[in-house]
Design a protein around this motif. Sequence first.
Motif, mmCIF file in Angstrom:
data_model
loop_
_atom_site.group_PDB
_atom_site.id
_atom_site.type_symbol
_atom_site.label_atom_id
_atom_site.label_comp_id
_atom_site.label_asym_id
_atom_site.label_seq_id
_atom_site.Cartn_x
_atom_site.Cartn_y
_atom_site.Cartn_z
ATOM 1 N N ASN A 122 8.592 15.928 -13.105
ATOM 2 C CA ASN A 122 10.001 16.271 -12.511
ATOM 3 C C ASN A 122 10.515 17.289 -13.246
ATOM 4 N N PRO A 123 11.615 17.917 -12.693
ATOM 5 C CA PRO A 123 12.225 19.086 -13.358
ATOM 6 C C PRO A 123 13.029 18.641 -14.605
ATOM 7 N N ALA A 124 13.506 19.559 -15.400
ATOM 8 C CA ALA A 124 14.290 19.319 -16.422
ATOM 9 C C ALA A 124 15.796 19.040 -15.791
ATOM 10 N N PRO A 125 16.553 18.261 -15.899
ATOM 11 C CA PRO A 125 17.923 18.224 -15.417
ATOM 12 C C PRO A 125 18.862 19.286 -15.537
ATOM 13 N N LYS A 126 19.613 19.723 -14.535
ATOM 14 C CA LYS A 126 20.607 20.908 -14.840
ATOM 15 C C LYS A 126 21.624 20.289 -15.725
ATOM 16 N N ALA A 127 22.035 21.274 -16.823
ATOM 17 C CA ALA A 127 23.192 20.972 -17.676
ATOM 18 C C ALA A 127 24.401 21.146 -17.028
ATOM 19 N N SER A 128 25.317 19.992 -17.152
ATOM 20 C CA SER A 128 26.616 20.202 -16.805
ATOM 21 C C SER A 128 27.571 21.355 -17.618
ATOM 22 N N ASP A 129 28.463 21.892 -17.068
ATOM 23 C CA ASP A 129 29.471 22.757 -17.615
ATOM 24 C C ASP A 129 30.301 21.852 -18.878
#
Length: 106
Positions: free
Chosen positions: A59-66
Amino acid sequence: MKLTYPIIIIPDHENLGTYAVEIPDLPGCTTGGNSLAEALSMAEDAASGWVLTELEAGNPAPKASDMRSIKTDEPDAMVSIIMLDVNDRNDEHCGLSPSGSASERL
């Protein structure tokens, strides 16, 4: 691979000087420490392990929230950010030193 994630740091009012840490972008990833420094170190370790588990599963690393979008109901909570160096953690996970040179793999 270097990644950053916002974190929520929550002081424990029952045990002064201790902190809980939540990483909202990594579901279920929480930790804490007996000091702020320990809590931050534990947050990096917990988040790195969470991300490595995802990467190893394909799985990809989750995108970080602002960071500005992170809200908390805790009045004394602080929002901060941690940086992960997943390559270094992956090398340690595989038994390599942080430099991960070819001779160390033998």
